[in-house]
Design a protein around this motif. Structure first.
Motif, PDB file in Angstrom:
ATOM      1  N   GLY A  31      -6.662 -27.285 -13.266  1.00 50.25           N
ATOM      2  CA  GLY A  31      -6.721 -26.291 -14.136  1.00 50.25           C
ATOM      3  C   GLY A  31      -8.286 -25.990 -14.223  1.00 50.25           C
ATOM      4  O   GLY A  31      -8.780 -24.737 -14.283  1.00 50.25           O
ATOM      5  N   LEU A  32      -9.209 -27.135 -14.221  1.00 51.13           N
ATOM      6  CA  LEU A  32     -10.496 -26.959 -14.415  1.00 51.13           C
ATOM      7  C   LEU A  32     -11.142 -26.294 -13.196  1.00 51.13           C
ATOM      8  O   LEU A  32     -12.003 -25.461 -13.379  1.00 51.13           O
ATOM      9  N   ARG A  33     -10.560 -26.553 -12.226  1.00 48.47           N
ATOM     10  CA  ARG A  33     -10.953 -25.915 -11.025  1.00 48.47           C
ATOM     11  C   ARG A  33     -10.812 -24.533 -11.215  1.00 48.47           C
ATOM     12  O   ARG A  33     -11.700 -23.729 -10.606  1.00 48.47           O
ATOM     13  N   ARG A  34      -9.767 -23.974 -11.645  1.00 46.23           N
ATOM     14  CA  ARG A  34      -9.588 -22.509 -11.900  1.00 46.23           C
ATOM     15  C   ARG A  34     -10.590 -21.894 -12.853  1.00 46.23           C
ATOM     16  O   ARG A  34     -10.870 -20.718 -12.761  1.00 46.23           O
ATOM     17  N   LEU A  35     -10.880 -22.703 -13.745  1.00 44.86           N
ATOM     18  CA  LEU A  35     -11.847 -22.455 -14.903  1.00 44.86           C
ATOM     19  C   LEU A  35     -13.342 -22.569 -14.503  1.00 44.86           C
ATOM     20  O   LEU A  35     -14.216 -22.449 -15.325  1.00 44.86           O
ATOM     21  N   GLU A  36     -13.660 -23.042 -13.309  1.00 42.04           N
ATOM     22  CA  GLU A  36     -15.100 -23.519 -13.072  1.00 42.04           C
ATOM     23  C   GLU A  36     -15.915 -22.329 -13.088  1.00 42.04           C
ATOM     24  O   GLU A  36     -17.018 -22.553 -13.525  1.00 42.04           O
ATOM     25  N   TYR A  37     -15.578 -21.276 -12.852  1.00 39.43           N
ATOM     26  CA  TYR A  37     -16.404 -19.915 -12.837  1.00 39.43           C
ATOM     27  C   TYR A  37     -16.938 -19.957 -14.325  1.00 39.43           C
ATOM     28  O   TYR A  37     -18.120 -19.335 -14.414  1.00 39.43           O
ATOM     29  N   ARG A  38     -16.457 -20.572 -15.296  1.00 40.95           N
ATOM     30  CA  ARG A  38     -16.773 -20.564 -16.584  1.00 40.95           C
ATOM     31  C   ARG A  38     -17.881 -21.333 -16.974  1.00 40.95           C
ATOM     32  O   ARG A  38     -18.713 -21.478 -17.879  1.00 40.95           O
ATOM     33  N   GLY A  39     -18.342 -22.297 -16.115  1.00 43.59           N
ATOM     34  CA  GLY A  39     -19.414 -23.259 -16.189  1.00 43.59           C
ATOM     35  C   GLY A  39     -19.149 -24.449 -15.374  1.00 43.59           C
ATOM     36  O   GLY A  39     -18.045 -24.653 -15.081  1.00 43.59           O
ATOM     37  N   TYR A  40     -20.136 -25.177 -14.782  1.00 48.29           N
ATOM     38  CA  TYR A  40     -19.834 -26.305 -13.858  1.00 48.29           C
ATOM     39  C   TYR A  40     -21.048 -27.259 -14.000  1.00 48.29           C
ATOM     40  O   TYR A  40     -21.628 -27.546 -12.939  1.00 48.29           O
ATOM     41  N   ASP A  41     -21.810 -27.583 -15.078  1.00 48.53           N
ATOM     42  CA  ASP A  41     -22.756 -28.414 -15.132  1.00 48.53           C
ATOM     43  C   ASP A  41     -22.153 -29.993 -15.461  1.00 48.53           C
ATOM     44  O   ASP A  41     -22.882 -30.792 -15.135  1.00 48.53           O
ATOM     45  N   SER A  42     -21.141 -29.804 -16.108  1.00 48.35           N
ATOM     46  CA  SER A  42     -20.505 -31.100 -16.064  1.00 48.35           C
ATOM     47  C   SER A  42     -18.942 -30.764 -16.586  1.00 48.35           C
ATOM     48  O   SER A  42     -18.604 -29.874 -16.957  1.00 48.35           O
ATOM     49  N   ALA A  43     -18.020 -31.973 -16.312  1.00 50.55           N
ATOM     50  CA  ALA A  43     -16.840 -31.721 -16.644  1.00 50.55           C
ATOM     51  C   ALA A  43     -16.269 -33.015 -17.232  1.00 50.55           C
ATOM     52  O   ALA A  43     -16.686 -34.131 -17.168  1.00 50.55           O
ATOM     53  N   GLY A  44     -15.224 -33.076 -18.073  1.00 49.53           N
ATOM     54  CA  GLY A  44     -14.499 -34.219 -18.487  1.00 49.53           C
ATOM     55  C   GLY A  44     -13.084 -33.918 -18.909  1.00 49.53           C
ATOM     56  O   GLY A  44     -12.410 -32.851 -19.074  1.00 49.53           O
ATOM     57  N   VAL A  45     -12.227 -35.035 -18.799  1.00 50.51           N
ATOM     58  CA  VAL A  45     -11.107 -35.002 -19.264  1.00 50.51           C
ATOM     59  C   VAL A  45     -10.512 -36.350 -19.978  1.00 50.51           C
ATOM     60  O   VAL A  45     -11.271 -37.435 -20.003  1.00 50.51           O
ATOM     61  N   ALA A  46      -9.609 -35.969 -21.021  1.00 48.58           N
ATOM     62  CA  ALA A  46      -9.146 -37.077 -22.150  1.00 48.58           C
ATOM     63  C   ALA A  46      -7.649 -37.031 -21.914  1.00 48.58           C
ATOM     64  O   ALA A  46      -7.139 -36.052 -22.019  1.00 48.58           O
ATOM     65  N   LEU A  47      -7.318 -38.155 -21.742  1.00 47.69           N
ATOM     66  CA  LEU A  47      -5.706 -38.232 -21.646  1.00 47.69           C
ATOM     67  C   LEU A  47      -5.320 -39.354 -22.823  1.00 47.69           C
ATOM     68  O   LEU A  47      -5.882 -40.502 -23.065  1.00 47.69           O
ATOM     69  N   ILE A  48      -4.090 -39.014 -23.392  1.00 48.26           N
ATOM     70  CA  ILE A  48      -3.292 -40.154 -24.158  1.00 48.26           C
ATOM     71  C   ILE A  48      -2.179 -40.646 -23.266  1.00 48.26           C
ATOM     72  O   ILE A  48      -1.356 -39.896 -22.730  1.00 48.26           O
ATOM     73  N   GLU A  49      -2.323 -41.853 -23.293  1.00 47.72           N
ATOM     74  CA  GLU A  49      -1.502 -42.526 -22.257  1.00 47.72           C
ATOM     75  C   GLU A  49      -0.026 -42.402 -23.039  1.00 47.72           C
ATOM     76  O   GLU A  49      -0.001 -42.792 -24.182  1.00 47.72           O
ATOM     77  N   LYS A  98     -20.380 -30.571 -10.654  1.00 48.44           N
ATOM     78  CA  LYS A  98     -18.940 -29.791 -10.637  1.00 48.44           C
ATOM     79  C   LYS A  98     -17.721 -30.673 -10.632  1.00 48.44           C
ATOM     80  O   LYS A  98     -17.637 -31.971 -10.715  1.00 48.44           O
ATOM     81  N   ILE A  99     -16.548 -30.093 -10.776  1.00 47.66           N
ATOM     82  CA  ILE A  99     -15.373 -30.602 -10.875  1.00 47.66           C
ATOM     83  C   ILE A  99     -14.956 -31.812  -9.844  1.00 47.66           C
ATOM     84  O   ILE A  99     -14.517 -32.905  -9.923  1.00 47.66           O
ATOM     85  N   ASP A 100     -15.864 -31.534  -8.547  1.00 50.12           N
ATOM     86  CA  ASP A 100     -15.407 -32.688  -7.189  1.00 50.12           C
ATOM     87  C   ASP A 100     -16.032 -33.900  -7.912  1.00 50.12           C
ATOM     88  O   ASP A 100     -15.541 -35.100  -7.392  1.00 50.12           O
ATOM     89  N   ASN A 101     -17.064 -33.825  -8.479  1.00 47.77           N
ATOM     90  CA  ASN A 101     -17.755 -35.065  -8.915  1.00 47.77           C
ATOM     91  C   ASN A 101     -16.611 -35.774 -10.097  1.00 47.77           C
ATOM     92  O   ASN A 101     -16.470 -36.936 -10.003  1.00 47.77           O
ATOM     93  N   LEU A 102     -16.105 -34.919 -10.912  1.00 45.17           N
ATOM     94  CA  LEU A 102     -15.072 -35.572 -11.701  1.00 45.17           C
ATOM     95  C   LEU A 102     -14.208 -36.231 -10.878  1.00 45.17           C
ATOM     96  O   LEU A 102     -13.604 -37.471 -11.195  1.00 45.17           O
ATOM     97  N   SER A 103     -13.393 -35.489 -10.177  1.00 41.03           N
ATOM     98  CA  SER A 103     -12.541 -35.732  -9.328  1.00 41.03           C
ATOM     99  C   SER A 103     -12.583 -37.119  -8.404  1.00 41.03           C
ATOM    100  O   SER A 103     -11.847 -38.214  -8.390  1.00 41.03           O
ATOM    101  N   GLU A 104     -13.868 -37.275  -8.160  1.00 46.55           N
ATOM    102  CA  GLU A 104     -14.391 -38.494  -7.306  1.00 46.55           C
ATOM    103  C   GLU A 104     -14.158 -39.490  -8.180  1.00 46.55           C
ATOM    104  O   GLU A 104     -13.718 -40.741  -7.620  1.00 46.55           O
ATOM    105  N   LYS A 105     -14.837 -39.339  -9.179  1.00 44.97           N
ATOM    106  CA  LYS A 105     -14.770 -40.483 -10.430  1.00 44.97           C
ATOM    107  C   LYS A 105     -13.474 -40.907 -10.708  1.00 44.97           C
ATOM    108  O   LYS A 105     -13.188 -42.303 -11.078  1.00 44.97           O
ATOM    109  N   LEU A 106     -12.412 -40.118 -10.757  1.00 45.76           N
ATOM    110  CA  LEU A 106     -11.139 -40.326 -10.923  1.00 45.76           C
ATOM    111  C   LEU A 106     -10.143 -40.837 -10.001  1.00 45.76           C
ATOM    112  O   LEU A 106      -9.311 -41.439 -10.266  1.00 45.76           O
TER     113      LEU A 106
END
Ligand code: G6P
Length: 618
Positions: free
Chosen positions: A20-38, A61-69
């Protein structure tokens, strides 16, 4: 600016959020993050929330977040995510969203600006420990301040203190099945799946799962669980909302084998142009029929002035529209950049028709400008791509341009479709005034040929790529056009500078001698549009002036114009068409030239530096 996506349901949330973030990346792409409740926290409300909430953020970009995940596994069916375009606070991991309160239990992602965040921070006092420099984090602490076990109530109380704009998703470690979402000035769409909900800045992250959506309006707050959706206003009164069906399909939001969204969207143009005009004209009567205009013939005849308001590429489509309207309808047209319109004292009355033109339908300046025009009593209509967007809803009618999702930051197919819709409006008004049925029919016949002619232009892709490689190292470009091709030159220049970072300017051919000609040298190529129209000879003289200064010349010329090759180093030929339709063809080589130059220079074509596609801040 900034993209938000949230998911609550039975599927694993992480892939949905990251895609979803990849689809929205056009809205901004200087940093990204995700929070999950397990999931393990769902059975026991009392479980240590710090162990159950996982938050991962990354600069870039989102790729960096993906890499970290990568390599991390989460069992979670509930989470929120954000891609950022920095306003308050630099581009750092700690400023990336999601943000949390002191307890780490309240987690939020925010799009917009909390204007009074300093006052709020002061009010909250020194007991709150902040981990970022953002306005958004203050909101998390404010919700913490009001939280007494009911998350919705705490959000409502906090929002009552906020000045500014927000699209907001909030979760709390103690409520592992509850998402609270609110909107004021920044768009949010809720997707309704089977026992699952999506919340996002636009519908693209949910297209693969559901087409059933609810557009949250300003001042609405949604409480979402896996089974239920409950919407209230800021006074906590229940609201019943209608669901809408999204027409875009999943494939239209993918690259479909192209290297970049921009290239795919350039090649979409013959198809989506047909989508824009289909069913919107009457061949026999030689007129257009844009029912969404929502005006009677008498009201249309009463219009003495048209004002076209837009930003960026949309404003160049508006300029092309001005030529069309004035020529076909004989109505004076002004084009106003929205940020200027809203702060001057525009003269508007009830014989003025104002069009707000916007791909996203969310551009803050355009939105403010149309509100001002409405307040002053004009007829206000929209020419918009994104269905259900704010400008579409704020106007009293108008037309969707049906370009499909446009995800590259540099706008391409939206330009041609906006221009086509403006042409149809010009025709519709023209036929109510003096335009003859025969001219109307001729125009419609020529318009019907445009998609095939676009394909002929696009077939020169390889040649234009070679030109881009030939000229890519020039530090400056000048674009020249006259009449209806002046906006084409402006758009070509904008495309080039925004995705290649090469300095470029566009001037009307006749203006060159009043200053810009001083710039010309063998290292300053001129890209000119010199198609066969009533200004051909004038444009030709301008090119001769360029040639005399030894600047390299690239021409867009009409097929069969043998003289063009003598004048220029390089020529791209386009099929002939009626003059008012020329922007629909002549813009395409310029789009491709900018694209291939950017690729040759190794630029990030779809996500150029510093830009965002949807500018929802002033
Ligand atoms: C931003 C985008 C441009 C776009 C402009 C207006 O600057 O980068 O590509 O033309 O906004 O956007 P709108 O959505 O109102 O057409």
């Amino acid at each position: 600016m900034c993209g938000i996506v949230a998911y609550i349901g039975s599927k694993q949330a992480l892939p949905i959020l990251v895609n979803g973030l990849r689809r929205l990346e056009y809205r901004g792409y200087d940093s990204a993050g995700v929070a999950l409740i397990e999931n393990r926290s769902q059975s026991t409300e009392s479980r240590n929330p710090e162990a159950s909430i996982q938050c991962v953020r990354a600069v870039g970009k989102i790729d960096n977040l993906s890499e970290k995940l990568k390599g991390q596994s989460f069992d979670s069916t509930f989470g929120i995510a954000h891609t950022r375009w920095a306003t308050h606070g630099g581009v750092t991991e700690s400023n990336a969203h999601p943000h949390s309160d002191c307890s780490g239990k309240i987690i939020l992602a925010h799009n917009g600006i909390i204007e009074n965040y300093r006052e709020l921070k002061e009010k909250l006092g020194s007991s709150h420990i902040y981990k970022s420099e953002t306005d958004s984090e203050v909101l998390a602490h404010l919700i913490e301040f009001y939280y007494r076990g009911d998350l919705r109530k705490a959000v409502l109380e906090a929002l009552a203190q906020v000045c500014g704009t927000y699209g907001l998703v909030v979760m709390h470690g103690d409520h592992p099945s509850l998402l609270v979402s609110a909107r004021l000035g920044s768009p949010l769409v809720i997707g309704l799946g089977e026992q699952e909900y999506f919340v996002a800045s636009d519908a693209t992250p949910m297209l693969a799962y559901t087409k059933k959506v609810i557009f949250l309006e300003d001042g609405e707050v949604a409480e979402v669980s896996r089974e239920n959706l409950h919407i209230v206003n800021l006074k906590d009164q229940n609201i019943t909302k209608q669901t809408s069906q999204i027409e875009w399909d999943e494939a239209s939001a993918q690259k479909q084998g192209f290297d970049h969204f921009m290239l795919k969207e350039i090649f979409d143009q013959p198809t989506v142009l047909q989508d824009a005009i289909r069913g919107r004209y009457k061949t026999e009567e030689g007129t257009a029929h844009l029912a969404g205009l929502n005006m009677t013939d008498a009201e249309m005849r009463s219009i003495k002035r048209v004002i076209l308001i837009a930003c960026g590429t949309a404003s160049y489509a508006a300029m092309a529209g001005k030529y069309m309207f004035e020529r076909l309808a004989g109505i004076p047209v002004e084009v106003d950049v929205a940020s200027e319109f809203r702060y001057r004292d525009p003269i508007i009355d009830n014989q003025t028709l104002v069009f707000g033109i916007s791909q996203s339908g969310e551009t803050a300046d355009t939105l403010a400008a149309i509100k001002e025009a409405k307040r002053k009593g004009a007829f206000v209509r929209g020419i918009v791509n994104v269905v259900g967007s704010t400008i579409a809803r704020e106007t009293d009618g108008g037309t969707y341009i049906h370009a499909g999702p446009e995800l590259a930051v540099a706008s391409t197919k939206a330009f041609t479709n906006m221009t086509a819709i403006l042409l149809l409006y010009a025709l519709q008004f023209g036929r109510l005034n003096k335009l003859s049925v025969a001219t109307g029919q001729r125009l419609l016949a020529a318009l019907a040929e445009i998609p095939e002619k676009m394909k002929l232009v696009l077939a020169q892709n390889e040649k234009i790529k070679e030109l881009a490689n030939k000229y890519k190292n020039n530090p400056n470009f000048l674009f020249l056009g006259r009449g209806v091709n002046f906006p084409v030159a402006l758009e070509g220049s904008l495309k080039l500078k925004e995705i290649t970072y090469i300095h470029s300017e566009a001037v009307a051919g006749g203006e060159m001698k009043h200053g810009p000609i001083a710039l010309l040298s063998p290292m300053f190529p001129v890209f000119a549009i010199m198609t066969k129209n009533q200004l051909y000879d004038k444009m030709r003289s301008n090119i001769e002036e360029v040639k005399a200064r030894k600047a390299p010349i690239i021409l867009v010329a009409t097929e069969g114009d043998l003289g063009a090759a003598e004048l220029a180093q390089d020529v791209i030929f386009v099929p002939p068409t009626m003059e008012v339709l020329e922007p629909l063809l002549n813009t395409l080589p310029l789009q491709l030239f900018a694209y291939h130059t950017a690729v040759a220079l190794g630029r990030d074509v779809d996500r150029p530096r510093n830009l965002a596609k949807s500018v929802t801040v002033e």
